[in-house]
Design a protein around this motif. Structure first.
Motif, mmCIF file in Angstrom:
data_model
loop_
_atom_site.group_PDB
_atom_site.id
_atom_site.type_symbol
_atom_site.label_atom_id
_atom_site.label_comp_id
_atom_site.label_asym_id
_atom_site.label_seq_id
_atom_site.Cartn_x
_atom_site.Cartn_y
_atom_site.Cartn_z
ATOM 1 N N PHE A 131 -11.440 9.197 -7.559
ATOM 2 C CA PHE A 131 -10.339 9.110 -8.513
ATOM 3 C C PHE A 131 -10.465 7.793 -9.269
ATOM 4 O O PHE A 131 -10.554 6.729 -8.676
ATOM 5 C CB PHE A 131 -8.990 9.194 -7.794
ATOM 6 N N ALA A 132 -10.488 7.877 -10.585
ATOM 7 C CA ALA A 132 -10.545 6.685 -11.440
ATOM 8 C C ALA A 132 -9.213 6.556 -12.155
ATOM 9 O O ALA A 132 -8.941 7.297 -13.110
ATOM 10 C CB ALA A 132 -11.686 6.800 -12.444
ATOM 11 N N PRO A 133 -8.326 5.650 -11.696
ATOM 12 C CA PRO A 133 -7.008 5.513 -12.312
ATOM 13 C C PRO A 133 -7.095 5.148 -13.796
ATOM 14 O O PRO A 133 -7.967 4.393 -14.216
ATOM 15 C CB PRO A 133 -6.359 4.379 -11.514
ATOM 16 N N VAL A 134 -6.159 5.689 -14.562
ATOM 17 C CA VAL A 134 -6.036 5.364 -15.984
ATOM 18 C C VAL A 134 -4.614 4.856 -16.209
ATOM 19 O O VAL A 134 -3.678 5.660 -16.337
ATOM 20 C CB VAL A 134 -6.313 6.595 -16.874
ATOM 21 N N PRO A 135 -4.413 3.528 -16.213
ATOM 22 C CA PRO A 135 -3.062 2.985 -16.385
ATOM 23 C C PRO A 135 -2.469 3.373 -17.738
ATOM 24 O O PRO A 135 -3.157 3.372 -18.754
ATOM 25 C CB PRO A 135 -3.270 1.465 -16.302
ATOM 26 N N GLU A 136 -1.190 3.733 -17.734
ATOM 27 C CA GLU A 136 -0.504 4.096 -18.966
ATOM 28 C C GLU A 136 -0.332 2.860 -19.847
ATOM 29 O O GLU A 136 0.292 1.876 -19.435
ATOM 30 C CB GLU A 136 0.865 4.713 -18.654
ATOM 31 N N ALA A 137 -0.882 2.895 -21.026
ATOM 32 C CA ALA A 137 -0.848 1.749 -21.930
ATOM 33 C C ALA A 137 0.590 1.358 -22.246
ATOM 34 O O ALA A 137 1.423 2.208 -22.548
ATOM 35 C CB ALA A 137 -1.596 2.076 -23.221
ATOM 36 N N GLY A 138 0.859 0.067 -22.122
ATOM 37 C CA GLY A 138 2.178 -0.440 -22.460
ATOM 38 C C GLY A 138 3.179 -0.409 -21.335
ATOM 39 O O GLY A 138 4.202 -1.082 -21.392
ATOM 40 N N GLU A 139 2.918 0.383 -20.295
ATOM 41 C CA GLU A 139 3.879 0.487 -19.198
ATOM 42 C C GLU A 139 3.303 0.012 -17.871
ATOM 43 O O GLU A 139 3.996 -0.618 -17.074
ATOM 44 C CB GLU A 139 4.370 1.926 -19.053
ATOM 45 N N VAL A 140 2.037 0.327 -17.634
ATOM 46 C CA VAL A 140 1.388 -0.037 -16.373
ATOM 47 C C VAL A 140 0.301 -1.063 -16.656
ATOM 48 O O VAL A 140 -0.648 -0.797 -17.385
ATOM 49 C CB VAL A 140 0.791 1.195 -15.671
ATOM 50 N N GLU A 141 0.462 -2.231 -16.060
ATOM 51 C CA GLU A 141 -0.508 -3.309 -16.262
ATOM 52 C C GLU A 141 -1.739 -3.129 -15.391
ATOM 53 O O GLU A 141 -2.863 -3.452 -15.791
ATOM 54 C CB GLU A 141 0.164 -4.648 -15.953
ATOM 55 N N GLU A 142 -1.526 -2.592 -14.176
ATOM 56 C CA GLU A 142 -2.633 -2.471 -13.227
ATOM 57 C C GLU A 142 -2.322 -1.389 -12.203
ATOM 58 O O GLU A 142 -1.169 -1.174 -11.834
ATOM 59 C CB GLU A 142 -2.838 -3.819 -12.514
ATOM 60 N N VAL A 143 -3.368 -0.699 -11.752
ATOM 61 C CA VAL A 143 -3.271 0.245 -10.642
ATOM 62 C C VAL A 143 -4.174 -0.287 -9.530
ATOM 63 O O VAL A 143 -5.334 -0.620 -9.780
ATOM 64 C CB VAL A 143 -3.715 1.662 -11.056
ATOM 65 N N PHE A 144 -3.647 -0.384 -8.330
ATOM 66 C CA PHE A 144 -4.440 -0.945 -7.229
ATOM 67 C C PHE A 144 -4.111 -0.216 -5.939
ATOM 68 O O PHE A 144 -3.159 0.576 -5.867
ATOM 69 C CB PHE A 144 -4.188 -2.447 -7.080
ATOM 70 N N THR A 145 -4.901 -0.467 -4.906
ATOM 71 C CA THR A 145 -4.731 0.206 -3.621
ATOM 72 C C THR A 145 -4.578 -0.827 -2.506
ATOM 73 O O THR A 145 -5.318 -1.814 -2.454
ATOM 74 C CB THR A 145 -5.944 1.111 -3.320
ATOM 75 N N VAL A 146 -3.621 -0.601 -1.646
ATOM 76 C CA VAL A 146 -3.374 -1.449 -0.479
ATOM 77 C C VAL A 146 -3.729 -0.637 0.768
ATOM 78 O O VAL A 146 -3.387 0.552 0.839
ATOM 79 C CB VAL A 146 -1.892 -1.876 -0.419
ATOM 80 N N PRO A 147 -4.433 -1.220 1.740
ATOM 81 C CA PRO A 147 -4.761 -0.460 2.955
ATOM 82 C C PRO A 147 -3.518 0.133 3.611
ATOM 83 O O PRO A 147 -2.509 -0.569 3.784
ATOM 84 C CB PRO A 147 -5.424 -1.509 3.856
#
Length: 198
Positions: A131-147
């Motif tokens: 899965f390659a996240p695509v952050p929503e422009a203008g609303e989501v600055e970053e997508v990340f994963t925490v264990p």
């Protein structure tokens, strides 16, 4: 990964108490009869070869509400949504580019009442494969994963406080690296951690 799914299913089948931003602040309550707006979020558990993780977003610092905060993908339930689950999946696709067909919903956590007037239904869902996240422009600055192991360990959570509308408010926090996970997001994760431990 079968063990992760089995553990989550067992946890979600256990009874759980209510969840709200007021759990640690019994003296701070909205006025009786205040209507709550329905919202829904996805708690996305990504089963990866390197270990299961929870996908989170960092909201844009330019947003009017909750700028820069860590959150689950999700949002308010629109009239056009079939229900809270549909809203969570729609918002997740919009915010991080994850198609609903990639999500296996395992169940829900208790509806979480927020200090901003929302009744949030958290849906726990599994994601497998690339899965390659695509952050929503203008609303989501970053997508990340925490264990997942990090947020399922109650010892990782602390209770902190800050001033809100002139009064001190206590809240849960579960930081990870540069990410300060707190408030409703941390409270929902704490509830899942408690059910996994019981």
């Amino acid at each position: 990964m079968i063990e992760v799914e089995a553990g989550l299913r067992a946890a979600l089948a256990r009874p759980a108490g209510p969840s709200s931003d007021f759990d640690l602040n019994p003296g701070i309550r909205p006025a009786a009869g205040t209507p709550l707006r329905p919202a829904a979020v996805l708690v996305p558990i990504w089963l990866r070869p390197e270990g299961a993780g929870v996908i989170l977003t960092k909201r844009s610092s330019h947003l009017k509400h909750h700028p820069g905060q860590i959150a689950f993908p999700g949002g308010k339930v629109d009239a056009s949504d079939a229900g809270p689950e549909a809203a969570a999946l729609r918002e997740t696709q919009e915010e991080i580019g994850l198609p609903p067909s990639r999500v296996q919903i395992l169940g829900t956590l208790p509806v979480h009442e927020t200090v901003t007037g929302f009744a949030v239904t958290p849906f726990v869902g599994l994601i497998q494969g690339p899965f390659a996240p695509v952050p929503e422009a203008g609303e989501v600055e970053e997508v990340f994963t925490v264990p997942l192991s990090h947020v399922l360990d109650p010892a990782r959570f602390s209770i902190e406080r800050r001033q809100w509308m002139g009064v001190w408010r206590r809240y849960y926090a579960v930081p990870h690296g540069p990410y300060y996970i707190w408030g409703a997001t941390a409270r929902i994760l704490r509830g899942l951690a408690e059910r996994m431990q019981s």
